[in-house]
Design a protein around this motif. Structure first.
Motif, PDB file in Angstrom:
ATOM      1  N   VAL A  91       0.842  -1.198   0.000  1.00  0.00           N
ATOM      2  CA  VAL A  91       0.000   0.000   0.000  1.00  0.00           C
ATOM      3  C   VAL A  91       0.880   1.252   0.000  1.00  0.00           C
ATOM      4  CG1 VAL A  91      -1.624   1.318   1.425  1.00  0.00           C
ATOM      5  CG2 VAL A  91      -2.020  -1.114   1.016  1.00  0.00           C
ATOM      6  N   VAL A  92       1.916   1.253   0.827  1.00  0.00           N
ATOM      7  CA  VAL A  92       2.830   2.396   0.878  1.00  0.00           C
ATOM      8  C   VAL A  92       3.581   2.529  -0.441  1.00  0.00           C
ATOM      9  CG1 VAL A  92       4.923   3.282   1.998  1.00  0.00           C
ATOM     10  CG2 VAL A  92       3.046   2.378   3.388  1.00  0.00           C
ATOM     11  N   TRP A  93       4.089   1.418  -0.974  1.00  0.00           N
ATOM     12  CA  TRP A  93       4.858   1.416  -2.225  1.00  0.00           C
ATOM     13  C   TRP A  93       4.049   1.995  -3.375  1.00  0.00           C
ATOM     14  CZ3 TRP A  93       9.795   0.477  -3.598  1.00  0.00           C
ATOM     15  CH2 TRP A  93      10.063   0.262  -4.946  1.00  0.00           C
ATOM     16  N   ARG A  94       2.758   1.668  -3.416  1.00  0.00           N
ATOM     17  CA  ARG A  94       1.887   2.151  -4.488  1.00  0.00           C
ATOM     18  C   ARG A  94       1.317   3.541  -4.199  1.00  0.00           C
ATOM     19  NH1 ARG A  94      -0.282  -2.416  -7.479  1.00  0.00           N
ATOM     20  NH2 ARG A  94       1.565  -3.637  -7.942  1.00  0.00           N
ATOM     21  N   GLY A  95       1.672   4.129  -3.073  1.00  0.00           N
ATOM     22  CA  GLY A  95       1.199   5.461  -2.750  1.00  0.00           C
ATOM     23  C   GLY A  95      -0.275   5.521  -2.401  1.00  0.00           C
ATOM     24  N   GLN A  96      -0.812   4.443  -1.837  1.00  0.00           N
ATOM     25  CA  GLN A  96      -2.245   4.381  -1.546  1.00  0.00           C
ATOM     26  C   GLN A  96      -2.541   4.288  -0.049  1.00  0.00           C
ATOM     27  OE1 GLN A  96      -3.854   1.125  -3.831  1.00  0.00           O
ATOM     28  NE2 GLN A  96      -3.447   2.130  -5.780  1.00  0.00           N
ATOM     29  N   LEU A  97      -1.588   4.679   0.780  1.00  0.00           N
ATOM     30  CA  LEU A  97      -1.787   4.574   2.224  1.00  0.00           C
ATOM     31  C   LEU A  97      -2.968   5.417   2.687  1.00  0.00           C
ATOM     32  CD1 LEU A  97      -0.863   3.398   4.916  1.00  0.00           C
ATOM     33  CD2 LEU A  97       0.675   5.356   5.150  1.00  0.00           C
ATOM     34  N   ARG A  98      -3.021   6.679   2.278  1.00  0.00           N
ATOM     35  CA  ARG A  98      -4.107   7.566   2.696  1.00  0.00           C
ATOM     36  C   ARG A  98      -5.462   7.031   2.213  1.00  0.00           C
ATOM     37  NH1 ARG A  98      -3.167  13.692   2.174  1.00  0.00           N
ATOM     38  NH2 ARG A  98      -2.292  13.273   4.205  1.00  0.00           N
ATOM     39  N   GLN A  99      -5.517   6.585   0.978  1.00  0.00           N
ATOM     40  CA  GLN A  99      -6.759   6.058   0.412  1.00  0.00           C
ATOM     41  C   GLN A  99      -7.230   4.823   1.194  1.00  0.00           C
ATOM     42  OE1 GLN A  99      -6.229   4.635  -3.589  1.00  0.00           O
ATOM     43  NE2 GLN A  99      -8.383   4.201  -3.899  1.00  0.00           N
ATOM     44  N   THR A 100      -6.309   3.907   1.473  1.00  0.00           N
ATOM     45  CA  THR A 100      -6.658   2.667   2.169  1.00  0.00           C
ATOM     46  C   THR A 100      -7.065   2.942   3.611  1.00  0.00           C
ATOM     47  OG1 THR A 100      -5.156   1.423   0.742  1.00  0.00           O
ATOM     48  CG2 THR A 100      -5.824   0.370   2.794  1.00  0.00           C
ATOM     49  N   LEU A 101      -6.299   3.784   4.306  1.00  0.00           N
ATOM     50  CA  LEU A 101      -6.660   4.124   5.683  1.00  0.00           C
ATOM     51  C   LEU A 101      -8.000   4.855   5.747  1.00  0.00           C
ATOM     52  CD1 LEU A 101      -3.236   5.206   7.223  1.00  0.00           C
ATOM     53  CD2 LEU A 101      -4.493   3.059   7.585  1.00  0.00           C
ATOM     54  N   GLY A 102      -8.258   5.689   4.756  1.00  0.00           N
ATOM     55  CA  GLY A 102      -9.545   6.385   4.701  1.00  0.00           C
ATOM     56  C   GLY A 102     -10.697   5.414   4.546  1.00  0.00           C
ATOM     57  N   ARG A 103     -10.529   4.402   3.691  1.00  0.00           N
ATOM     58  CA  ARG A 103     -11.579   3.404   3.495  1.00  0.00           C
ATOM     59  C   ARG A 103     -11.792   2.600   4.772  1.00  0.00           C
ATOM     60  NH1 ARG A 103     -11.524  -1.769   1.760  1.00  0.00           N
ATOM     61  NH2 ARG A 103      -9.379  -1.653   1.038  1.00  0.00           N
ATOM     62  N   TYR A 104     -10.706   2.194   5.421  1.00  0.00           N
ATOM     63  CA  TYR A 104     -10.841   1.442   6.672  1.00  0.00           C
ATOM     64  C   TYR A 104     -11.459   2.306   7.775  1.00  0.00           C
ATOM     65  CZ  TYR A 104      -8.274  -2.576   4.875  1.00  0.00           C
ATOM     66  OH  TYR A 104      -7.891  -3.677   4.167  1.00  0.00           O
TER      67      TYR A 104
ATOM     68  N   ARG B 170     -16.288   3.654  11.127  1.00  0.00           N
ATOM     69  CA  ARG B 170     -17.319   4.610  11.524  1.00  0.00           C
ATOM     70  C   ARG B 170     -18.722   4.134  11.163  1.00  0.00           C
ATOM     71  NH1 ARG B 170     -13.468   8.065   9.581  1.00  0.00           N
ATOM     72  NH2 ARG B 170     -14.602   8.535   7.672  1.00  0.00           N
ATOM     73  N   THR B 171     -18.867   3.540   9.993  1.00  0.00           N
ATOM     74  CA  THR B 171     -20.192   3.122   9.539  1.00  0.00           C
ATOM     75  C   THR B 171     -20.511   1.672   9.890  1.00  0.00           C
ATOM     76  OG1 THR B 171     -19.351   2.474   7.366  1.00  0.00           O
ATOM     77  CG2 THR B 171     -20.131   4.755   7.621  1.00  0.00           C
ATOM     78  N   GLN B 172     -19.513   0.951  10.358  1.00  0.00           N
ATOM     79  CA  GLN B 172     -19.647  -0.481  10.664  1.00  0.00           C
ATOM     80  C   GLN B 172     -20.215  -1.243   9.479  1.00  0.00           C
ATOM     81  OE1 GLN B 172     -21.692  -0.947  14.407  1.00  0.00           O
ATOM     82  NE2 GLN B 172     -20.170   0.253  15.498  1.00  0.00           N
ATOM     83  N   THR B 173     -19.692  -0.898   8.303  1.00  0.00           N
ATOM     84  CA  THR B 173     -20.106  -1.506   7.048  1.00  0.00           C
ATOM     85  C   THR B 173     -18.863  -1.845   6.235  1.00  0.00           C
ATOM     86  OG1 THR B 173     -22.053  -0.074   7.045  1.00  0.00           O
ATOM     87  CG2 THR B 173     -21.502  -1.142   4.962  1.00  0.00           C
ATOM     88  N   TYR B 174     -18.906  -2.980   5.561  1.00  0.00           N
ATOM     89  CA  TYR B 174     -17.781  -3.337   4.706  1.00  0.00           C
ATOM     90  C   TYR B 174     -17.845  -2.528   3.415  1.00  0.00           C
ATOM     91  CZ  TYR B 174     -14.692  -5.791   1.573  1.00  0.00           C
ATOM     92  OH  TYR B 174     -13.707  -6.087   0.675  1.00  0.00           O
ATOM     93  N   LEU B 175     -16.730  -1.936   3.050  1.00  0.00           N
ATOM     94  CA  LEU B 175     -16.621  -1.203   1.789  1.00  0.00           C
ATOM     95  C   LEU B 175     -15.518  -1.843   0.960  1.00  0.00           C
ATOM     96  CD1 LEU B 175     -16.720   2.422   3.236  1.00  0.00           C
ATOM     97  CD2 LEU B 175     -18.583   1.205   2.094  1.00  0.00           C
TER      98      LEU B 175
END
Length: 171
Positions: free
Chosen positions: A116-129, A134-139
């Motif tokens: 995730v870090v290598w691909r530069g998607q850390l912020r995106q992935t952490l945001g989704r998690y 918060r919503t207690q829903t799988y995305l």
């Protein structure tokens, strides 16, 4: 505490190495490799520890298989990875199998984080998690998100098994 003979560990590492290559190339781990490993591991346990060693190997295999099976049941693991961890366990004592399983799970988490870090998607992935918490829903991951792509987990099993072997050897 009994330990796994070095010859058995070398055979185990070779088998896992073959699984890694297959997982990288074909995204699958052949059943023939698993069955061969199960047979070699159990014969090695019987040879080195007698019937008690065979029982230890069977219990080690059940530990690795059972813990990964739980993750498979919730969609977090592929069947080949479950079988591979069971194969790894038959070469080890139950305590070593538990250690290898735990270390493989940690190695998988670290590998996933590194990707995730290598691909530069850390912020995106952490945001989704964070949103899932918060919503207690799988995305599900969005197309192109590395967190939603298959990962050759045999790599994590190799790294975890090596790390736990070193841990048990030096402690």
């Amino acid at each position: 505490m009994p330990s796994t003979p070095i010859a058995s560990l070398l055979i185990l590492y070779g088998l896992i190495g073959i699984a890694v290559v297959s997982d990288l190339r074909h995204h699958r781990i052949p059943n023939l490799l698993i069955l061969t490993g199960l047979a070699l591991g159990l014969v090695g346990q019987l040879f080195s520890g007698g019937p008690g060693g065979l029982g230890q190997g069977l219990l080690g295999g059940l530990i690795g298989f059972g813990l990964f099976l739980l993750l498979y049941a919730v969609g977090g693991m592929a069947a080949g990875d479950v079988k591979l961890m069971g194969m790894v366990g038959v070469f080890l004592t139950p305590a070593q199998a538990l250690g290898a399983t735990a270390a493989s799970l940690m190695a998988g988490g670290l590998c996933g984080l590194a990707l995730v870090v290598w691909r530069g998607q850390l912020r995106q992935t952490l945001g989704r998690y964070g949103l899932m918490l918060r919503t207690q829903t799988y995305l599900a991951a969005v197309p192109g998100e590395v967190a939603g792509q298959p990962f050759p987990y045999a790599i994590a099993i190799l790294l975890g098994t090596l790390a736990s072997s070193l841990w048990f050897h030096f402690n």
